[in-house]
Write an enzyme that holds these catalytic residues in place. Sequence first.
Site, PDB file in Angstrom:
ATOM      1  CB  CYS A  33      -1.534  25.232   6.430  1.00  0.00           C
ATOM      2  SG  CYS A  33      -1.239  23.837   5.310  1.00  0.00           S
ATOM      3  CB  CYS A  88      -3.328  24.942   2.928  1.00  0.00           C
ATOM      4  SG  CYS A  88      -3.331  23.312   3.666  1.00  0.00           S
ATOM      5  CG  ASP A  89      -3.706  29.002   3.734  1.00  0.00           C
ATOM      6  OD1 ASP A  89      -4.602  28.446   3.091  1.00  0.00           O
ATOM      7  OD2 ASP A  89      -3.701  29.072   4.973  1.00  0.00           O
TER       8      ASP A  89
END
Length: 518
Positions: free
Chosen positions: A341, A344-345
């Site tokens: 992701c 997200c990361d």
Amino acid sequence: MLDDTLQSQLKTYLERVTQPFEIVASLDDGESSREMLALLKQVASLSAHITLKTDGTDARRPSFSLNRTGSDMKLRFAAIPLGHEFTSLVLALLWVGGHPPKVEAETIEQIKHLEGKYDFEVYMSLTCHNCPDVVQALSLMAVLNPNISSVVIDGGLYQKEVEDRQIMAVPMVFLNGEHFGQGRMSVEEIVAKLDTNAGARDAAKLNARDPFDVLIVGGGPAGAAAAVYAARKGIRTGVVAERFGGQVLDTLAIENFVSVLATEGPQFAAALEQHTKHYDVDIMNLQRADKLVAGGDLIEVHTEGGGVLKSKSVILSTGARWREVNVPGEKQYRNAGVAYCPHCDGPLFKGKKVAVIGGGNSGVEAAIDLAGIVEHVTLFEFADQLRADAVLVKKLRSLPNVVIHTNAQTTEITGDGSKVNGITWTDRVSGTSTQTALEGVFVQIGLVPNTEWLKGTVELSRHGEIVVDAKGATSIPGVFAAGDVTTVPYKQIIIAAGDGAKAALGAFDHLIRTSVPA
């Protein structure tokens, strides 16, 4: 910090606060502390029930705690909760101020009766759309149970902690100093992991349910649409899902669902659940199906926890998950440099060199997003050209810190034993093997259907998809399927939703015809 519109909205929300509480800030002389203080002053000015103190002694500076007067509450934000986490802040303020949460009463009682000592730390990023669910779940638990504490930590604000604990994916949760879990988790999932007797109780409840007319396995767009269409026919409808919302929960921007100009995955998933609950649908969440038994008068769906559900017809809509590269190092370094992701990361790799594996739309979009955060992006595509839309490819090629390799076969993700340090790949034309040094690998190579549990029952394609006809019927009478798990082409949310409606109508037609005596 907050513009006039946000202040006005927050003031309206804070009118629901009924119990006085304190915000106690631990600050230093840094710019982040000044930003936090400005935010907290605005918040405190909007409610007479809130008192702001700046004499906090916590070692994490800046940070602030929320303390209800007369209670032993342990909820702290080592973050300036804006972006995706602004809603988390608003909800925390309301809950600490006495406003009741919109959570099932049974879950609230479970939280209140958890015994032991639970000190949670959750690392998040302000751009992570998966993080708010976890942050809000742990915040609520800290409000409801004095044995539970929660500290919300912005990985971008506390980068040394992130590096020391080698956190390379968010949300990342620690319990009593030990790793507890990562990725999106609902409050029900967290409580289930802590309450060791929950599984047996859930199985007993499932076994006690009367047979359904239609039982839907999976709670994504296809499952939700099937449930709505079935329930509107006035028949007994149930949904058993490992995670209601499915893969949509991990999706960021949705701009192609006709009639909805733009939304985000978690909001769309919440709307699916709200629409489904509007009808008399029995939703059994956090239950993973692991066996399908057909052949008798009723079809059985068995769950991993030991529950057995029975139904006159079944709709399978278990969706798909991210496809893995399946090379050495991928599993070893998952969440230690290997990620799926970028939204997200990505912020955790700020200023670092990363790779993206995959040249379709998802891979090229990931590379474009990451290029604005990291030092350098290397994109690897197995085919001889990128498969993404032309407009995306043009944008990617215009970026100065991106290198593209086509005809590139990833053979290994390497590391130092604790985190990723490179990728080994082979040029499929020349046969040359190359080692590229980097610190993160984002895998974006499509989806694989969740059908392992169905092998040997329904007919599957060579790709593992459930084979369906024009009405969504499978090879087993009374069993239908819909969405990304099937052979229907073009895996899109709007197609899955239409597929679910079609399968429900197919199942209803089956029920009508099989209920007529010979």
